[in-house]
Design an enzyme around this catalytic site. Structure first.
Site, mmCIF file in Angstrom:
data_model
loop_
_atom_site.group_PDB
_atom_site.id
_atom_site.type_symbol
_atom_site.label_atom_id
_atom_site.label_comp_id
_atom_site.label_asym_id
_atom_site.label_seq_id
_atom_site.Cartn_x
_atom_site.Cartn_y
_atom_site.Cartn_z
ATOM 1 C CE1 TYR A 49 -3.361 -2.775 0.281
ATOM 2 C CE2 TYR A 49 -3.637 -2.233 2.314
ATOM 3 C CZ TYR A 49 -3.965 -2.966 1.185
ATOM 4 O OH TYR A 49 -4.934 -4.184 1.281
ATOM 5 C CB SER A 207 -14.032 -4.985 -2.555
ATOM 6 O OG SER A 207 -14.652 -3.988 -3.417
ATOM 7 N N PRO A 208 -16.425 -5.171 0.522
ATOM 8 C CG PRO A 208 -16.764 -4.461 2.660
ATOM 9 C CD PRO A 208 -15.616 -4.595 1.586
ATOM 10 C CB ALA A 210 -19.565 -3.965 -5.218
ATOM 11 N N GLY A 212 -17.701 0.329 -4.143
ATOM 12 C CA GLY A 212 -18.273 1.657 -4.273
ATOM 13 C C GLY A 212 -19.215 1.672 -5.442
ATOM 14 C CG PHE A 215 -22.755 3.859 -3.005
ATOM 15 C CD1 PHE A 215 -23.502 3.526 -2.143
ATOM 16 C CD2 PHE A 215 -21.373 3.149 -2.815
ATOM 17 C CE1 PHE A 215 -23.571 2.628 -0.903
ATOM 18 C CE2 PHE A 215 -20.816 2.394 -1.518
ATOM 19 C CZ PHE A 215 -22.139 2.152 -0.545
#
Length: 297
Positions: A49, A207-208, A210, A212, A215
């Site tokens: 990261y 990524s629970p 998806a 983002g 939205f």
């Protein structure tokens, strides 16, 4: 017992340096403190990261926390991914490493950057197709025996890759981190969910939400978005994100969402809602069908 046995949520620090507040040690420490206030005491990292800069940010932020906060805080970090970047000189192409020397080197580097004496959970970030399972398992076990790592696990492995690593190790694989959400539910059918449930092995859900995509944007997500909105209205929830996170609670394996928001107020809302909302079985299946665009068999 897995170190995550009593954990229901994890905060992911991946995007911390992209946020104006959390990019500074004091702001990062503020969000760590907010996590602890919400009983979120596991923080998810990886050595790649921002080329290790997020781990270093974590280490610098510890100076802003008190002794009790430091005692409660636990870190997850990952190793094994290599790609061309300023922080990885000499790397020509994306590849993966799981050899003993590399695992030891990266663990030492992460410990130093994170400013901790022990990594709570150390994960192989991606499956290395050239992995020598015996060598990899011994390297991870050595880190546990030395007290530098409390437990180890894997990330993004297939069920067969996971089984091969486990067969080579005398220690249990403590957790498996995978992408899983209402929009990415392949683990329900490919054996990863069943393996986790059978082995009482927690699934860390990256990524629970998806990424983002729930939205707005792609029309491909319109049906599941509409279904989420219906359930949200029926349950008087604060947002469709709360319903999408609650969908994971119904799974038979201990599934722990990694929340990636950098906004304290959103983190609080999501954490509180996750602990309060339980979906009806029919709504759970309705969401699955809407996301897959087909009825269940």
């Amino acid at each position: 017992m897995t170190p995550l046995a009593q954990t229901d949520l994890v905060w992911g620090a991946w995007r911390a340096r992209q946020n104006q507040h959390t990019r500074e040690p004091s702001g990062f420490a503020d969000l760590l403190a907010r996590c602890l206030d919400l009983d979120i005491d596991w923080i998810d990292h990886a050595d790649i990261y921002d080329d290790g800069a997020v781990e270093a940010l974590h280490g610098e932020a510890l100076a802003h926390l008190d002794a009790e906060q430091l005692k409660r805080l636990h870190v997850i970090t990952k190793c094994g991914v290599r790609f061309p970047s300023p922080g990885q000189p000499g790397v020509r192409t994306v590849h993966y490493r799981s050899d003993a020397a590399y695992i030891q080197q990266q663990a030492e580097a992460s410990l130093k950057r994170l400013g901790v004496e022990q990594i709570g959970l150390y994960l192989l970030h991606r499956p290395d197709y050239l992995m020598r399972a015996d060598e990899t398992a011994r390297a991870l076990e050595d880190l546990v025996c030395a007290g530098k790592v409390a437990a180890y696990g894997a990330s993004n492995f297939s069920i067969h890759q996971l089984s091969r690593l486990q067969a080579a190790s005398d220690l249990p694989i403590a957790a498996h981190q995978i992408e899983i959400s209402v929009c990415e539910s392949s683990a329900l059918d490919d054996g990863r969910l069943d393996r986790a449930a059978q082995a009482s092995m927690p699934l860390l859900a990256w990524s629970p939400l998806a990424g983002g995509r729930l939205f707005g944007g792609s029309d491909a997500f319109a049906p599941v978005r509409a279904c989420l909105e219906r359930v949200q209205q029926d349950m008087d929830a604060g947002g469709i994100d709360e319903i999408a996170l609650a969908w994971l609670k119904n799974l038979p394996a201990h599934t722990i969402p990694i929340l990636g928001t950098m906004k304290p107020e959103r983190l609080e809302r999501q954490a509180n809602a996750y602990r309060q909302i339980t979906l009806d079985r029919q709504d759970w299946y309705a969401l699955l069908e809407a996301a897959r665009g087909a009825p269940v068999p």
